[in-house]
Design a protein around this motif. Structure first.
Motif, mmCIF file in Angstrom:
data_model
loop_
_atom_site.group_PDB
_atom_site.id
_atom_site.type_symbol
_atom_site.label_atom_id
_atom_site.label_comp_id
_atom_site.label_asym_id
_atom_site.label_seq_id
_atom_site.Cartn_x
_atom_site.Cartn_y
_atom_site.Cartn_z
ATOM 1 N N ALA A 1 73.184 60.653 29.106
ATOM 2 C CA ALA A 1 73.962 61.725 28.491
ATOM 3 C C ALA A 1 73.855 61.753 26.966
ATOM 4 C CB ALA A 1 75.433 61.587 28.885
ATOM 5 N N LYS A 2 73.315 60.712 26.333
ATOM 6 C CA LYS A 2 73.246 60.667 24.876
ATOM 7 C C LYS A 2 72.217 61.676 24.358
ATOM 8 C CE LYS A 2 74.607 55.803 24.510
ATOM 9 N NZ LYS A 2 74.219 54.455 24.032
ATOM 10 N N ASP A 3 72.361 62.027 23.078
ATOM 11 C CA ASP A 3 71.480 63.037 22.479
ATOM 12 C C ASP A 3 70.023 62.604 22.452
ATOM 13 O OD1 ASP A 3 73.579 64.737 22.061
ATOM 14 O OD2 ASP A 3 73.933 64.115 19.982
ATOM 15 N N GLU A 4 69.761 61.289 22.408
ATOM 16 C CA GLU A 4 68.383 60.826 22.343
ATOM 17 C C GLU A 4 67.598 61.177 23.608
ATOM 18 O OE1 GLU A 4 67.836 56.565 22.520
ATOM 19 O OE2 GLU A 4 69.885 56.310 23.255
ATOM 20 N N TRP A 5 68.313 61.457 24.711
ATOM 21 C CA TRP A 5 67.653 61.804 25.965
ATOM 22 C C TRP A 5 67.587 63.308 26.192
ATOM 23 C CZ3 TRP A 5 65.178 57.981 28.229
ATOM 24 C CH2 TRP A 5 65.624 56.666 28.062
ATOM 25 N N SER B 1 74.821 60.894 34.469
ATOM 26 C CA SER B 1 75.743 59.781 34.284
ATOM 27 C C SER B 1 75.267 58.784 33.241
ATOM 28 C CB SER B 1 75.970 59.056 35.622
ATOM 29 O OG SER B 1 76.587 59.899 36.560
ATOM 30 N N PHE B 2 73.953 58.545 33.185
ATOM 31 C CA PHE B 2 73.432 57.458 32.345
ATOM 32 C C PHE B 2 72.533 57.937 31.201
ATOM 33 C CE2 PHE B 2 74.027 55.660 36.643
ATOM 34 C CZ PHE B 2 74.976 54.706 36.347
ATOM 35 N N TYR C 1 73.326 47.391 33.888
ATOM 36 C CA TYR C 1 72.917 48.337 32.842
ATOM 37 C C TYR C 1 71.476 48.790 33.033
ATOM 38 C CZ TYR C 1 71.591 50.198 28.289
ATOM 39 O OH TYR C 1 71.118 51.003 27.293
ATOM 40 N N ASP C 2 70.564 47.830 33.171
ATOM 41 C CA ASP C 2 69.144 48.158 33.140
ATOM 42 C C ASP C 2 68.686 48.984 34.338
ATOM 43 O OD1 ASP C 2 69.093 46.692 30.853
ATOM 44 O OD2 ASP C 2 68.265 44.882 31.762
ATOM 45 N N ALA C 3 69.348 48.834 35.492
ATOM 46 C CA ALA C 3 68.874 49.498 36.704
ATOM 47 C C ALA C 3 68.930 51.014 36.603
ATOM 48 C CB ALA C 3 69.691 49.025 37.911
ATOM 49 N N ALA C 4 69.640 51.549 35.638
ATOM 50 C CA ALA C 4 69.738 53.002 35.503
ATOM 51 C C ALA C 4 68.574 53.594 34.724
ATOM 52 C CB ALA C 4 71.049 53.371 34.812
ATOM 53 N N TYR C 5 67.714 52.749 34.114
ATOM 54 C CA TYR C 5 66.683 53.248 33.213
ATOM 55 C C TYR C 5 65.306 52.834 33.708
ATOM 56 C CZ TYR C 5 70.787 53.819 30.301
ATOM 57 O OH TYR C 5 72.019 54.180 29.841
ATOM 58 N N ILE C 6 64.418 53.807 33.795
ATOM 59 C CA ILE C 6 63.088 53.557 34.328
ATOM 60 C C ILE C 6 62.289 52.645 33.414
ATOM 61 C CG2 ILE C 6 62.094 55.626 33.247
ATOM 62 C CD1 ILE C 6 60.387 55.955 35.787
ATOM 63 N N GLU C 7 62.506 52.721 32.113
ATOM 64 C CA GLU C 7 61.780 51.863 31.179
ATOM 65 C C GLU C 7 62.139 50.392 31.412
ATOM 66 O OE1 GLU C 7 59.469 52.623 29.181
ATOM 67 O OE2 GLU C 7 59.571 54.800 28.952
ATOM 68 N N GLU C 8 63.404 50.120 31.708
ATOM 69 C CA GLU C 8 63.814 48.740 31.966
ATOM 70 C C GLU C 8 63.215 48.244 33.284
ATOM 71 O OE1 GLU C 8 65.292 47.035 29.778
ATOM 72 O OE2 GLU C 8 65.761 48.674 28.397
ATOM 73 N N TRP C 9 63.133 49.092 34.285
ATOM 74 C CA TRP C 9 62.475 48.720 35.531
ATOM 75 C C TRP C 9 61.028 48.330 35.277
ATOM 76 C CZ3 TRP C 9 63.681 48.881 40.920
ATOM 77 C CH2 TRP C 9 65.010 49.185 41.216
ATOM 78 N N ARG C 10 60.328 49.154 34.518
ATOM 79 C CA ARG C 10 58.903 48.884 34.257
ATOM 80 C C ARG C 10 58.719 47.582 33.490
ATOM 81 N NH1 ARG C 10 54.856 51.949 34.468
ATOM 82 N NH2 ARG C 10 54.115 51.419 32.383
ATOM 83 N N CYS D 1 61.971 59.130 31.546
ATOM 84 C CA CYS D 1 63.128 59.230 32.426
ATOM 85 C C CYS D 1 62.636 59.493 33.841
ATOM 86 C CB CYS D 1 64.102 60.310 31.955
ATOM 87 S SG CYS D 1 63.481 61.992 32.072
ATOM 88 N N TRP D 2 63.526 59.309 34.791
ATOM 89 C CA TRP D 2 63.139 59.405 36.194
ATOM 90 C C TRP D 2 62.578 60.780 36.540
ATOM 91 C CZ3 TRP D 2 63.289 54.784 38.423
ATOM 92 C CH2 TRP D 2 64.229 53.839 38.012
ATOM 93 N N SER D 3 63.276 61.820 36.137
ATOM 94 C CA SER D 3 62.866 63.170 36.536
ATOM 95 C C SER D 3 61.528 63.555 35.925
ATOM 96 C CB SER D 3 63.942 64.182 36.131
ATOM 97 O OG SER D 3 64.199 64.125 34.741
#
Length: 762
Positions: free
Chosen positions: A526-530, A523-524, A698-707, A480-482
């Motif tokens: 929020a699910k338990d997996e994160w 915002s993006f 959708y993808d722009a909110a997730y660092i894995e998708e960026w990579r 994740c970003w942080s």
């Protein structure tokens, strides 16, 4: 059986702690008074002169405090005949009535189940207080000629019962009005989506600002608290609260005239009754000011919109006052009750009870409307004269601008059926609140962070973690970003031969950046997996305060390392030890899923991978210095922050469109604060090109998708004889973003297209 002898010493020991108990009652009353004062101050500061209930609301805490504050009226055994003791009892009843009048608007911010539970609890408590006071009056009826201030006590009790009826009637109304307001909000929301962002030439930041203004008006005018405040119920509660305060004031004046002192106490509570009287009187004053302003709000609203209305229309009981009771009366009996006779009895009994409640509800509503009509007859003329004077002092051009402004605001205002349009002064005050919040947020913008991000690109997202680093376990947790930002900053803080001022400045910039990153992740992610992955970034607090990552002293590594390679090796080695302590080889074990790893293990795995990646880069470039590596890490951090914060526009949009009616007003306010603090960053971040193949919706909110998108693009360019190092190897700002411009669009262009597509759907 012989009766044991009375022991006076035992009685004295039992009465000894009563003054302390009295001070405890005074403290509970003080807490209620402070809460009432806090709502008063909040209303003045936010220019909401209808004073929403933010700090003093109907919940378990307020009910507990009020139950303690009313210790004196429900005390049936203590002799309280002195003047101060009697005044303290009346002030307790007055404080309870004031509290109930101030609790009426808070019903709008509660969920349906909470309304039912809390109103029932309050009703039981009030009935108990009334019963205790009545029992005491009946039990001491032969001594009533010695009981001073009895008429004031009875009047305070009657007003408290009337306020309970008003509050219960409002609770029934709120259950229906929230659904009506929700329906109207959704209709307006759909229409707003079909109309917004039609101006293609306008900047996206300006469109976000218009979006915040539009949804602020919709959220404010459909706020259940605001709807209650401008209703007849709040006007009635305000008048009753004012009468309650006058009764208390009259009792104090009469006691002073009769006894020339208010310090005569004769009960076992001692001097604590003086403090109780003082604190509760102050609370009554604060609460009466709030309810009086709400009463004036309802009067001004009716005087502004109800000219020429007939009495039959004034006293019409709208459907939303009784709909919930009618629905309950017609609802089916539980199928668990099989016996036909029992079902028929329950149906008949329920119909009889609900019919009584309906009649009582209609009577209370008519009483509220009567109070409002009388109030308008008394105060309406004065209010109209004041409004005419104020309007005459404004020149023609200003009035024309005001009318043009209202034409753009009024379509977004929401109201109940049968309720007239909101008056101009109400609509004019709402956008001013937005401007005030935006201006306050702009003064808090992170200037240093803005300068830190201005020359950044998105390339660092692809650089910080290499696929060539061997995994410690068979599976890798998501990123994740942080977590990436915190890990890189921890590594930068451990590098040797770096000036402390530069490290402190980097930490300060990251601290400001993580504030926005956390908002994006809320915002993006929020699910338990994160959940555990985001918690792994919480080790930032120790890095920020003590320069320690978990139990590793980064400052000690920086001082003891001869060069950066040595510091990186130590970080990689120590983090590998921490991460290796986890056993994940058994597929049936919960730890086989990386989402279930402990936060410290996830953080250690991230530290191992990132430090190993940077160490491999240093081995390839032996000439790199500690200072150059620090600059490179700083650039990576800035790139990751820039990529993450490019999602702030979507976060603001999401916050404006929050569905829950109880949280909608707060969410739009948060969106305005976020926009004010970030609009300068959005101005230059929205012009950056996204990687080709990245889905911005959708993808722009997730660092894995960026990579994934960036590494795929680098691979494609490598196959076209473009070396990857030409894209990611340097920290220069020249030509940044050019590696991702082919086939890519800017965030600005994407937002424009998505807005146009949304319009076409309607």
């Amino acid at each position: 059986m012989a009766t044991p002898n009375f022991d006076p010493s035992m009685q004295r020991k039992l009465e000894a702690p009563m003054p302390l108990i009295g001070m405890y009652v005074a403290l509970a009353s003080f807490a209620c008074s402070v809460s009432l004062a806090a709502d008063l101050i909040h209303g003045f500061r936010s220019n909401k002169f209808w004073f929403p209930s933010k700090y003093f609301s109907l919940n378990a805490t307020s009910l507990t405090l009020l139950s303690v504050a009313l210790k004196l009226p429900i005390d049936l055994t203590t002799n309280m005949t002195a003047v101060t003791d009697r005044l303290a009892k009346i002030s307790s009843l007055a404080l309870m009535s004031t509290a109930m009048a101030n609790l009426v608007p808070s019903l709008g911010s509660m969920r349906d189940a909470d309304i039912l539970i809390n109103v029932t609890a309050l009703s039981i408590f009030i009935v108990t207080v009334v019963n205790d006071v009545c029992i005491q009056i009946v039990g001491t009826r032969s001594f009533l000629h010695h009981r001073v201030l009895l008429p004031e006590e009875i009047l305070a009790l009657i007003l408290m019962l009337i306020l309970l009826l008003v509050l219960g009637s409002t609770a029934v109304m709120v259950l229906t009005t929230k659904k009506c307001l929700e329906t109207k909000y959704q209709e307006r929301h759909n229409f707003a989506e079909s109309q917004e962002f039609s101006d293609i030439g306008a900047a996206v930041v300006d469109k976000l600002r218009n979006l915040v203004n539009k949804y602020w008006v919709m959220a404010e005018t459909s706020s259940p608290q605001f709807v209650i405040t401008r209703s007849s119920a709040c006007a009635s509660a305000g008048v009753i609260c004012l009468a309650n305060a006058l009764i208390l004031a009259q009792a104090i004046v009469r006691a002073w005239v009769a006894h020339r002192s208010l310090g005569r106490t004769g009960s076992i509570y001692g001097c604590s009754t003086i403090w109780i009287l003082l604190v509760q009187t102050i609370g009554v004053i604060f609460g009466t000011i709030s309810t009086s302003f709400r009463w004036l709000t309802a009067v001004r609203f009716r005087c502004s919109v109800a000219d020429g209305r007939s009495l039959s229309r004034e006293f019409k009981v709208e459907d939303y006052w009784t709909r919930k009771l009618v629905e309950f009366q017609g609802s089916p009996i539980s199928p668990l009750i099989r016996h036909r006779g029992c079902r028929r009895f329950l149906y008949t009994a329920r119909g009889f009870i609900v019919d009584l409640l309906l009649r009582a509800q209609i009577c209370v509503v008519l009483f509220n409307k009567l109070v409002l009509v009388i109030s308008c007859c008394i105060a309406g003329a004065v209010i109209n004269i004041i409004q005419m004077i104020l309007s005459s002092s404004v020149d023609f051009s200003a009035r024309q601008v005001g009318r043009d402004f209202l034409q753009s605001v009024r379509p977004n205002s929401l109201r109940l059926e049968g309720e007239a349009d909101l008056p101009d002064y109400m609509l004019q005050s709402i956008p001013k609140q937005v401007d005030k919040v935006l201006e306050a947020a702009r003064r808090q913008k992170p200037c240093s962070l803005i300068n830190f991000l201005r020359d950044s690109s998105f390339k660092g997202v692809a650089e910080f973690d290499s696929l060539g680093v061997p995994s410690i376990h068979s599976k890798e947790p998501k990123n994740c970003w942080s977590l990436a930002v915190v890990t890189l900053t921890s590594i930068a803080a451990a590098l040797p031969h770096i000036e402390k001022s530069k490290v402190d400045q980097l930490v300060e910039d990251v601290r400001d950046g993580l504030f926005f990153v956390k908002i994006v992740e809320e915002s993006f992610y929020a699910k338990d997996e994160w959940k555990n992955i985001r918690k792994a970034a919480d080790f930032w607090l120790r890095v920020d305060l003590f320069r320690k990552w978990q139990e590793i002293d980064l400052a000690e590594i920086s001082c003891s390392s001869p060069n950066s390679q040595h510091a990186l090796q130590k970080l990689a080695r120590e983090s590998e030890k921490i991460a290796s302590a986890l056993k994940t080889d058994v597929p049936d074990c919960p730890m086989f899923n990386p989402a279930n790893w402990k936060p410290e293990i996830i953080a250690a795995n991230s530290m191992y991978r990132i430090s190993s990646t940077i160490l491999d880069g240093c081995d390839e470039e032996n000439a790199v210095t500690d200072e150059e590596l620090f600059v490179r890490l700083s650039r990576m951090i800035a790139d990751i922050l820039a990529a993450c914060l490019s999602n702030l526009g979507r976060v603001i949009d999401n916050k404006c469109r929050l569905k829950a009616i109880e949280e909608r007003e707060r969410s739009v306010c948060e969106a305005a604060l976020l926009l004010g603090r970030s609009e300068e960053m959005l101005d230059f971040l929205l012009d950056r090109h996204l990687p080709a193949g990245l889905n911005p919706d959708y993808d722009a909110a997730y660092i894995e998708e960026w990579r994934s998108a960036m590494l795929l693009e680098i691979e494609v360019m490598s196959s076209d004889a473009i070396t990857p190092t030409s894209c990611i190897g340097t920290a220069s700002s020249e030509g940044r973003g050019s590696c991702y411009s082919s086939g890519a669009i800017t965030l600005m262009e994407h937002l424009q297209r998505s807005f146009q597509a949304r319009n076409l759907e309607f």
